[in-house]
Design an enzyme around this catalytic site. Structure first.
Site, short mmCIF file in Angstrom:
data_model
loop_
_atom_site.label_atom_id
_atom_site.label_comp_id
_atom_site.label_asym_id
_atom_site.label_seq_id
_atom_site.Cartn_x
_atom_site.Cartn_y
_atom_site.Cartn_z
N HIS A 1 3.02 30.90 -34.55
CA HIS A 1 4.16 31.79 -34.80
C HIS A 1 4.05 33.20 -34.20
O HIS A 1 4.00 34.19 -34.92
CB HIS A 1 4.49 31.88 -36.28
N ASP B 1 7.19 25.90 -38.25
CA ASP B 1 6.57 26.50 -39.44
C ASP B 1 7.40 26.16 -40.69
O ASP B 1 7.62 27.01 -41.57
CB ASP B 1 6.40 28.02 -39.29
N HIS C 1 4.47 22.45 -43.03
CA HIS C 1 3.82 22.46 -44.35
C HIS C 1 4.46 21.37 -45.19
O HIS C 1 5.65 21.44 -45.48
CB HIS C 1 3.99 23.82 -45.01
ZN LIG Z 1 1.08 31.20 -40.73
ZN LIG Z 2 2.59 28.04 -41.34
#
Ligand SMILES: [Zn+2]
Ligand SMILES: [Zn+2]
Length: 429
Positions: free
Chosen positions: A233, A306, A63
């Site tokens: 994930h 992530d 992100h």
């Molecule tokens: Zn997610």
């Molecule tokens: Zn994510």
């Protein structure tokens, strides 16, 4: 014409089943080959004695927060953090503000990444407009703009009908659908895994079933449509089992594990530290073991971070107010070495495969190998250097790491992007 010789390292390229101590040669932006190259003189030689030389690492779950939340991270700072971690390519998630749901939005990511001049960034487009879950985004336009896959990550796609159509469209474009598997009704108000620990702490839990019912649904839809599905994930033993059995049946599904999910458990929440809060949440020791088994037998073919930056003032709030997520780019390698290499769960070629050619295949990008002619993205790893993770030194804008203070081994020693040395660890540090 510029020739770079990376001398005497252990060259590992799982895509070619290559693992030997030799030289790697780069000409301009491309890999020339390995081994002795008669008649060739290099303009520059990088000594790689004692180092691992592998394709530049790919983190397919990052992100970057830009546009809209530049106080947490930008494309420039996130890609600087990537380079420090040995990562030459990231796929960025579309939950920006506005969401990455149009051709122009995808093109903006490429533009900002080129301006920053750090790691490669491959945008992942939103499945639905504004990630609202109601209407499919302009997928054709996103593909035109260079989107490499589709997801509403941050949120699940609640409607099974929309997920079905997303898988059908993506099949036409030969793109993968990346699924954040969460039943929002089962997780509402939850801050951690539901189980013994949540009961003990008196905190509202999120059951493993909230993930598994969606993994089950999306596997059924991938089977129905013939689409390509990637489960982001994966955090529970049950999810690993569902993916394993689906793959045995020939369903086109891949699984991804994040370092925090195979190293930490819900016991960490006893500290009430929000750096242990993420979605899906940290699970139990049995789940950690199942993830490691899944990594070992190939059910989980990708490792991704992530990386989810949040500015300190947001993450410092009370556990139930703090946002989900932690950063991971700068701790990816040492945490994988600690949890997977040192205990002998994975060999170096197996680990590097999950960080290079496997994510490249899921995304359909021409990266992740050292084959002659490939783009010369290369990471040199010092596997033995001992150090302590210090969040103050991160190049990410955010500090939300549960690994701060860990004594670890191994880091990226140097990083080469399209033939250019972009990052080099100086001798004193
Ligand atoms: Zn997610
Ligand atoms: Zn994510």
């Amino acid at each position: 014409m510029t020739i770079l010789r990376i001398a005497g390292g252990r060259v590992i390229d799982p895509a070619q089943h290559l693992d030997e101590v030799t030289d790697l040669w780069i000409r301009d932006e491309q890999i020339l080959g390995t081994g002795p190259q008669p008649e060739r003189e290099a303009e520059r030689v990088l000594d790689a004695t004692g180092k691992i030389v592998c394709p530049g690492l790919i983190d397919m779950h990052v992100h970057l927060r830009e546009p809209g939340r530049e106080e947490d991270e930008t494309i420039a700072t996130g890609t600087a953090a990537a380079l420090t971690g040995g990562v030459t390519s990231v796929a960025c998630m579309p939950n920006t503000e506005p969401a990455l749901d149009s051709q122009a939005a995808a093109e903006f990511v490429y533009l900002q990444a080129a301006r920053a001049g750090n790691a490669n960034v491959f945008p992942v487009g939103a499945i639905t407009k504004a990630r609202q879950g109601a209407e499919l985004a302009e997928m054709g336009g996103l593909v035109e703009g260079g989107a490499v896959a589709f997801t509403d990550d941050g949120s699940p796609v609640v409607s099974a009908e929309i997920m079905r159509r997303a898988l059908e469209y993506c099949r036409m474009f030969d793109k993968a659908v990346l699924s954040h598997c969460e039943d929002l009704e089962l997780t509402r108000g939850g801050v951690m895994n539901e189980g013994f620990e949540s009961m003990r702490l008196g905190l509202r839990g999120m059951p493993a079933a909230a993930e598994e019912v969606m993994v089950h649904r999306d596997i059924a839809l991938a089977e129905l449509t013939g689409g390509r599905l990637h489960i982001l994930h994966v955090s529970t033993a049950g999810s690993v089992d569902l993916i394993r059995r689906a793959r045995e049946r020939g369903v086109r599904v891949s699984g991804e594990a994040c370092p925090h999910h195979f190293t930490l458990t819900d016991r960490c929440l006893r500290t009430f530290d929000s750096n242990y809060k993420m979605a899906p949440p940290l699970r139990t020791q049995e789940d950690v073991q199942a993830l490691i088994e899944g990594l070992k037998d190939g059910t989980l073919e990708v490792i991704a971070t992530d990386h989810a930056p949040h500015a300190p003032e947001k993450k410092m709030r009370e556990l139930d107010q703090a946002p989900n997520g932690i950063i991971g780019l700068e701790t990816l390698l040492p945490v994988c070495i600690l949890a997977l290499i040192i205990p002998g769960h994975l060999t170096w070629p197996q680990l590097i495969e999950k960080l290079t050619i496997s994510p490249a295949r899921v995304l359909g990008i021409d990266r992740g190998t050292l084959r002659p002619g490939a783009v010369a993205d290369v990471t040199l790893i010092d596997p033995d250097v001992e150090w302590t993770i210090d969040a103050r030194h991160f190049r990410s804008k955010s500090r939300n790491s549960p690994f701060a203070g860990w004594k670890v081994r191994g880091w990226a020693h140097a990083v080469i992007l399209a033939g250019q040395v972009k990052f080099e660890r100086n001798a004193s540090h």
